[in-house]
Design an enzyme around this catalytic site. Structure first.
Site, PDB file in Angstrom:
ATOM      1  N   GLY A   1       0.837  -1.200   0.000  1.00 25.79           N
ATOM      2  CA  GLY A   1       0.000   0.000   0.000  1.00 25.79           C
ATOM      3  C   GLY A   1       0.875   1.254   0.000  1.00 25.79           C
ATOM      4  N   CYS A   2       0.250   2.391  -0.268  1.00 30.17           N
ATOM      5  CA  CYS A   2       1.030   3.632  -0.382  1.00 30.17           C
ATOM      6  C   CYS A   2       1.577   4.061   0.977  1.00 30.17           C
ATOM      7  CB  CYS A   2       0.181   4.725  -1.014  1.00 30.17           C
ATOM      8  SG  CYS A   2      -1.446   4.921  -0.271  1.00 30.17           S
ATOM      9  N   TYR A   3       0.726   4.085   2.011  1.00 31.46           N
ATOM     10  CA  TYR A   3       1.227   4.454   3.336  1.00 31.46           C
ATOM     11  C   TYR A   3       2.271   3.437   3.828  1.00 31.46           C
ATOM     12  CZ  TYR A   3      -2.840   7.661   4.193  1.00 31.46           C
ATOM     13  OH  TYR A   3      -3.785   8.658   4.180  1.00 31.46           O
TER      14      TYR A   3
ATOM     15  N   THR B   1       4.334   1.687   2.122  1.00 32.11           N
ATOM     16  CA  THR B   1       5.625   1.885   1.448  1.00 32.11           C
ATOM     17  C   THR B   1       6.405   2.976   2.175  1.00 32.11           C
ATOM     18  OG1 THR B   1       4.784   1.171  -0.704  1.00 32.11           O
ATOM     19  CG2 THR B   1       6.735   2.585  -0.727  1.00 32.11           C
ATOM     20  N   ALA B   2       5.750   4.109   2.411  1.00 27.19           N
ATOM     21  CA  ALA B   2       6.442   5.227   3.059  1.00 27.19           C
ATOM     22  C   ALA B   2       6.884   4.858   4.479  1.00 27.19           C
ATOM     23  CB  ALA B   2       5.516   6.448   3.096  1.00 27.19           C
TER      24      ALA B   2
END
Ligand SMILES: NC(=O)C1=CN([C@@H]2O[C@H](COP(=O)(O)OP(=O)(O)OC[C@H]3O[C@@H](n4cnc5c(N)ncnc54)[C@H](OP(=O)(O)O)[C@@H]3O)[C@@H](O)[C@H]2O)C=CC1
Ligand SMILES: CC(=O)N[C@@H](CCC(=O)OP(=O)(O)O)C(=O)O
Length: 342
Positions: free
Chosen positions: A157-159, A161-162
């Site tokens: 997911g995007c969050y 990954t960060a």
């Protein structure tokens, strides 16, 4: 000359699918053999949906139809799924049966424990064996070449990954105080919610707001990645694309009360990511504009005494989705990991 790799993109009318098409169209070894929207939609030129692509990309987006599955084996080598989670959960097994390699941008194969699907994704998962078989494809942390041979590549997911990139080097180092839970707050642009119209993402409704506090599906994905409990607070920001995630951890003092200094912590990040082309180690926290429309995750580390803050910034549609999927595709197929991305 290298032979063209034939791919389909499902979900090409959506934000991350369109971003994928744009990247794949400039990949020297890829041919987009089909780009699809949902069943029942009308065929449309992609630049009618996204006028900024005019003059850059000519591609028809056709309505998907499940009967196309039987053509997959002869038509394509790989399929990118930029679909709602449940649609991916249904289609990926069928495409794998056809011998295609599948790059899934959804959360349908990210979790290890099948029992978490009803709770966090709202559906019963019918292919637990694929949860074990899928490679959780975060290239900077999962570096085994063999992992990228797996037919099913599940993109983070995007969050996650960060936040995973922000926290992994420190949490894996053993330098943190395990009695203190890491805390992550992250602000995402509205494109994180996809293109489909909804009241909560409409212009007059969006205003900086935390949501799904401690209950977001990325809470469990992050805990799985980092092998510890943590506190995750996502927030919606009133900008289009990008995420800034702020992670907080506490260092452990040794028996003599000594705490690792900033140079020690920075060296961990340099060692983990100094050679990684999609990561930029920064000496100032990144702002959204530094990373929007780029394939990078920017990381900044600050240490004062026992307190550590790591700030990660990325474009949710690129390093959080489409460019990361192409990085993984490149690794699977022996191309330079940043082919078509820089
Ligand atoms: N947006 C982001 O920042 C990120 C998204 N993701 C994941 O990527 C996936 C796509 O997200 P996003 O691009 O935001 O979504 P969008 O809502 O923008 O696009 C969804 C796409 O899927 C198509 N679609 C919907 N239902 C079906 C179906 N049953 N069968 C075939 N096609 C279907 C839509 O077609 P139509 O246009 O006809 O409705 C559209 O092309 C999701 O799983 C999301 O969780 C992952 C990381 C980041
Ligand atoms: C702003 C916003 O709504 N963001 C999305 C996360 C998008 C994403 O990357 O995650 P998935 O692939 O798991 O959907 C959300 O909170 O649901």
């Amino acid at each position: 000359m290298q032979q063209s790799h034939q791919v389909w993109v499902l979900g090409a009318s959506g934000y991350s699918g369109a971003a994928l098409c744009r990247i794949l169209a400039r990949h020297p070894s890829v041919n987009i053999a089909g780009a699809f929207s949902s069943a029942g939609s009308s065929p449309v030129e992609i630049n009618k949906l996204y006028p900024e692509l005019s003059g850059q990309l000519e591609l028809m987006v056709e309505p998907w139809c499940d009967s196309l599955i039987t053509e997959a084996a002869s038509a394509v080598d790989s399929v990118f799924l930029a679909l709602p989670h449940e649609a991916s959960a249904f289609l990926a097994p069928l495409l794998l049966q056809q011998g295609c390699r599948v790059y899934d941008l959804s959360g349908a194969f990210r979790l290890d424990d099948v029992n978490n699907y009803p709770l966090y994704y709202g559906f019963e998962h019918t292919h637990p064996e694929l949860l074990a078989a899928a490679n959780y494809a975060l290239p900077e942390l999962n570096q085994s070449n063999a992992a990228y041979d797996a037919p099913l590549q599940s993109l983070p997911g995007c969050y996650p990954t960060a936040a995973t990139l922000a926290l992994a080097p420190l949490l894996q180092s053993g330098l943190c105080d395990s009695a203190q839970m890491p805390v992550v707050t992250a602000v995402s642009g509205v494109s994180g919610a996809g293109r489909k119209a909804s009241l909560t993402t409409s212009f007059c409704e969006v205003s900086l707001q935390p949501y799904a506090v401690l209950t977001h599906r990325h809470q469990i994905e992050l805990e799985q990645n980092l092998k510890c409990e943590l506190i995750f607070v996502p927030q919606l920001g009133n900008f289009k694309r990008g995420i800034v995630a702020t992670a907080v951890v506490t260092l452990k003092a040794d028996a003599d009360g000594r705490v690792p200094d900033k140079a020690v912590v920075e060296a961990l990040y340099q060692q983990a990511y100094g050679h990684q082309p999609a990561i930029r180690l920064r000496d100032q926290p990144a702002k959204i504009d530094d990373v929007a429309h780029t394939p990078f995750c920017d990381l900044y580390v600050q240490v004062v005494g026992r307190k550590v803050v790591i700030i990660a910034a990325l474009d949710n549609l690129l390093k959080g989705a489409a460019s990361q999927a192409v990085q993984v595709f490149n690794l699977s197929n022996g191309f330079d990991s940043m082919e078509a991305l820089l």
